[in-house]
Enzyme design. Structure first.
Site, PDB file in Angstrom:
ATOM      1  N   HIS A 148      -5.148 -16.507  -8.247  1.00 17.50           N
ATOM      2  CA  HIS A 148      -3.858 -16.045  -8.731  1.00 17.50           C
ATOM      3  C   HIS A 148      -3.168 -17.137  -9.535  1.00 17.50           C
ATOM      4  O   HIS A 148      -2.776 -18.167  -8.978  1.00 17.50           O
ATOM      5  CB  HIS A 148      -3.025 -15.667  -7.503  1.00 17.50           C
ATOM      6  CG  HIS A 148      -1.705 -15.076  -7.790  1.00 17.50           C
ATOM      7  ND1 HIS A 148      -0.533 -15.630  -7.346  1.00 17.50           N
ATOM      8  CD2 HIS A 148      -1.364 -13.956  -8.456  1.00 17.50           C
ATOM      9  CE1 HIS A 148       0.480 -14.867  -7.715  1.00 17.50           C
ATOM     10  NE2 HIS A 148       0.012 -13.849  -8.396  1.00 17.50           N
ATOM     11  N   HIS A 166       4.179 -16.789 -16.296  1.00 17.64           N
ATOM     12  CA  HIS A 166       4.558 -15.851 -15.240  1.00 17.64           C
ATOM     13  C   HIS A 166       5.331 -14.671 -15.811  1.00 17.64           C
ATOM     14  O   HIS A 166       5.141 -13.534 -15.431  1.00 17.64           O
ATOM     15  CB  HIS A 166       5.412 -16.582 -14.203  1.00 17.64           C
ATOM     16  CG  HIS A 166       5.900 -15.712 -13.112  1.00 17.64           C
ATOM     17  ND1 HIS A 166       7.211 -15.348 -12.992  1.00 17.64           N
ATOM     18  CD2 HIS A 166       5.252 -15.129 -12.093  1.00 17.64           C
ATOM     19  CE1 HIS A 166       7.345 -14.563 -11.930  1.00 17.64           C
ATOM     20  NE2 HIS A 166       6.173 -14.426 -11.378  1.00 17.64           N
TER      21      HIS A 166
END
Ligand SMILES: *[C@@H]1O[C@H](CO)[C@@H](O)[C@H](O)[C@H]1NC(C)=O
Length: 339
Positions: free
Chosen positions: A12, A54
């Site tokens: 991730h 992000h």
């Protein structure tokens, strides 16, 4: 459909438990730690280049605030219905973005990672694909790529749609067809349906814990994430997606008010998904006590690591086909030591 023989470890944002997220260094460490896939979140620059961040808010993950030449780019922006004030990727060219350096996003929980602040550039999707190719030789095994298209409607409205560009770059890097080591993910629905019409690459539908996908929210009969997590909802997802990515503590197990983990009421999420033909890849497994249910914490310090490996093994026993983790080394160990 055949289910994955061995559950996959999805790194991730790289190995972001150790190195600030979405940097080439973080992805490289993830590959060397044994990740099966590396996971970049993608947004676009003003000049249409896919970059890994992000989200489009650059204030949280870069040193843009220390660049006086960009002070006038600070503004209010409506992103997926929420007003935010910051600097945004869509206001910067790639050349300008390359003058910024990355910083740790959650410094209060990962203070050690701040020693890497201001060292790494923002990575482009192209650079990540090149890194993957180069490091496969070192890893001695194929490693896949698991990009998320962030804020798809927002970027479509700016005439910076990402879907075609992502597929084009994946194809150019040799990722093609339904068996490629790729999943393209999104929290929205329509862009996944569109992707299904232009590519055979595997697609994953992400499920947030509440509310609706943003591209559905304005509709009369808006489908909610809760609807999508039912047997009928999952069957509908299976019409366009290969896999589903639920938040781990809401659909499979549930953390109660005390942060103890329990079976979800009446949930057969994994069975229902498998019956619909979907693989199940929950997110996000993190080692710090701050993120763990009581069942797996160790001591009281929120920054210290608890027993993440046990948490992952519990989900492996429940039958997940893969999982997103900030700690690919622990994920690899959990899979390799499971019966
Ligand atoms: C987590 O701990 C609580 C409280 O001790 C317990 O009731 C529950 O069964 C545990 N959950 C799991 C998944 O082991």
């Amino acid at each position: 459909m055949t289910l994955a023989a061995s559950p996959i470890v999805i790194a991730h944002r790289g190995a972001c438990g150790y190195i600030p997220e979405h940097t080439l260094a973080s992805y490289a460490m993830a590959i060397l730690q044994g990740a099966d896939y590396i996971e970049p979140d993608l947004v676009m620059s003003r000049d249409g280049v896919l970059i890994a961040r992000h989200d489009n808010d650059l204030g949280l993950t870069t040193n843009v605030a220390d660049h006086p030449e960009f002070a006038d780019r600070y503004r209010e922006n409506s992103v997926d219905g929420e007003l935010c004030q910051s600097w945004f990727s869509e206001d910067f060219t790639l050349k300008e973005l390359k003058t910024l350096r990355c910083i740790e996003r959650i410094a209060s929980i990962r203070p050690a990672n701040t020693r890497f602040n201001n060292q790494f550039e923002i990575a482009t999707f192209d650079e990540i694909l090149q890194l993957l190719k180069r490091l496969q030789g070192v890893a001695g095994r194929p490693v896949g790529i698991y990009p998320e298209i962030k804020h798809p409607s927002h970027f479509q409205a700016l005439d910076l749609a990402m879907e075609q560009a992502v597929v084009r770059q994946l194809n150019a890097a040799g990722f093609d067809g339904p068996n490629a080591l790729v999943y393209i993910q999104s929290f929205e629905i329509d862009n996944l349906k569109y992707l299904r019409s232009i590519t055979e690459l595997p697609l994953l539908q992400l499920l947030w814990i509440e509310g609706c996908p943003f591209d559905q929210a304005h509709r009369d009969n808006a489908v909610s994430y809760q609807d999508m997590a039912t047997a009928a909802g999952l069957a509908a997802v299976a019409a366009y997606a290969t896999a589903v990515g639920p938040e781990k503590n809401h659909f499979i197990l549930a953390a109660d008010a005390n942060n103890d983990l329990h079976a979800c009421d009446a949930s057969n999420f994994i069975d229902d998904a498998h019956k619909a033909g979907l693989l199940v890849h929950p997110y996000t497994f993190r080692a710090e006590n701050h993120f763990l249910p009581n069942n797996f914490t160790k001591g009281d310090d929120t920054q210290s690591h608890g027993q993440l490996i046990n948490e992952i093994q519990l989900f492996l026993e429940l039958g997940v086909d893969g999982f997103f983790t900030d700690f690919p080394d622990i994920g690899r160990h959990a899979v390799d030591s499971s019966p």
